[in-house]
Design a protein around this motif. Structure first.
Motif, PDB file in Angstrom:
ATOM      1  N   UNK A   1       0.874  -1.189   0.000  1.00 23.77           N
ATOM      2  CA  UNK A   1       0.000   0.000   0.000  1.00 23.77           C
ATOM      3  C   UNK A   1       0.905   1.232   0.000  1.00 23.77           C
ATOM      4  N   UNK A   2       0.923   2.012  -1.097  1.00 25.87           N
ATOM      5  CA  UNK A   2       1.765   3.196  -1.115  1.00 25.87           C
ATOM      6  C   UNK A   2       1.077   4.341  -0.365  1.00 25.87           C
ATOM      7  N   UNK A   3       1.791   5.422  -0.134  1.00 24.89           N
ATOM      8  CA  UNK A   3       1.123   6.602   0.419  1.00 24.89           C
ATOM      9  C   UNK A   3       0.004   7.040  -0.515  1.00 24.89           C
ATOM     10  N   UNK A   4      -1.017   7.663   0.039  1.00 22.59           N
ATOM     11  CA  UNK A   4      -2.097   8.236  -0.773  1.00 22.59           C
ATOM     12  C   UNK A   4      -2.086   9.737  -0.584  1.00 22.59           C
ATOM     13  N   UNK A   5      -2.372  10.462  -1.660  1.00 28.62           N
ATOM     14  CA  UNK A   5      -2.618  11.890  -1.531  1.00 28.62           C
ATOM     15  C   UNK A   5      -4.029  12.138  -2.049  1.00 28.62           C
ATOM     16  N   UNK A   6      -4.812  12.871  -1.294  1.00 28.56           N
ATOM     17  CA  UNK A   6      -6.161  13.231  -1.742  1.00 28.56           C
ATOM     18  C   UNK A   6      -6.025  14.427  -2.677  1.00 28.56           C
ATOM     19  N   UNK A   7      -6.342  14.224  -3.939  1.00 27.66           N
ATOM     20  CA  UNK A   7      -6.146  15.318  -4.917  1.00 27.66           C
ATOM     21  C   UNK A   7      -6.978  16.544  -4.568  1.00 27.66           C
TER      22      UNK A   7
END
Ligand code: PAN
Ligand code: ZN
Length: 185
Positions: free
Chosen positions: A5-11
């Motif tokens: 699971x990579x980091x997530x960024x909320x666009x």
């Protein structure tokens, strides 16, 4: 498992999740001699947050990249819009990419000869910052301006080189965004 699971960024707002982040907030009191109107700056709440940078905790070294989001609050000091301090990279030849995520603003770019230009920042804007180019975000809107940035960990920051200020200032005059050229900028 081999699936990570990579980091997530909320666009929509630049929030990171699924990864440790380093967070640094810059307040009015930290921005000495950044805004044109010193009297207006002294009359602001010194603790007022101007911007927060959140960075992924990733390894540093030759060839490695930092990934960070700058959240720049709306506001003004006198009639000048809130902005980041701005810098050249210590390693002048190192570039950077900014991606606008939310809000409305400007990216001020300035070369080593003092020649400045502005790019409009909005959700989806892509900004290629070449080497040898100082950069500063300016929030000209009424919501938080968030921008994702990716840059070499070896780049470093040189704030001192711009102590004389940038060649352009962005201010509000009669509810209009106004770009002023600075003498000796
Ligand atoms: C950005 C900036 C960030 C804060 O991550 O560091 O927007 O601006 P100042 O560093 O000028 O206070 C970046 O350009 N890194 O290289
Ligand atoms: Zn930079």
């Amino acid at each position: 498992s081999q699936i990570i699971q990579p980091p997530l960024v909320a666009w929509a707002n630049g929030a990171f999740s699924h990864a440790p982040v380093i967070r640094k907030t810059t307040r009015i009191q930290d921005l000495t001699a950044v805004f044109a109107d010193g009297q207006a700056w002294r009359s602001c709440d010194p603790q007022l947050p101007v911007y927060t940078v959140e960075m992924l905790e990733t390894p540093a070294g030759e060839g490695e990249l930092w990934t960070g989001v700058t959240h720049l609050n709306p506001g003004k000091v006198g009639n000048e819009f809130f902005m980041t301090r701005g810098h050249f990279h210590a390693r002048r030849e190192q570039g950077e990419v900014y991606f606008g995520l939310r809000g409305q603003g400007l990216l001020l770019l300035q070369d080593e000869h003092g020649k400045a230009r502005l790019e409009t920042v909005c959700a989806g804007s892509v900004h290629i910052i070449p080497g040898f180019t100082a950069h500063r975000l300016i929030n000209t809107g009424s919501e938080i301006l968030s921008a994702l940035a990716v840059w070499p960990t070896i780049a470093g920051h040189d704030y001192a080189a711009l102590q004389g200020g940038f060649a352009l200032r962005v201010q509000e005059e009669n509810q209009q965004i106004c770009v002023c050229e600075v003498q000796n900028g």
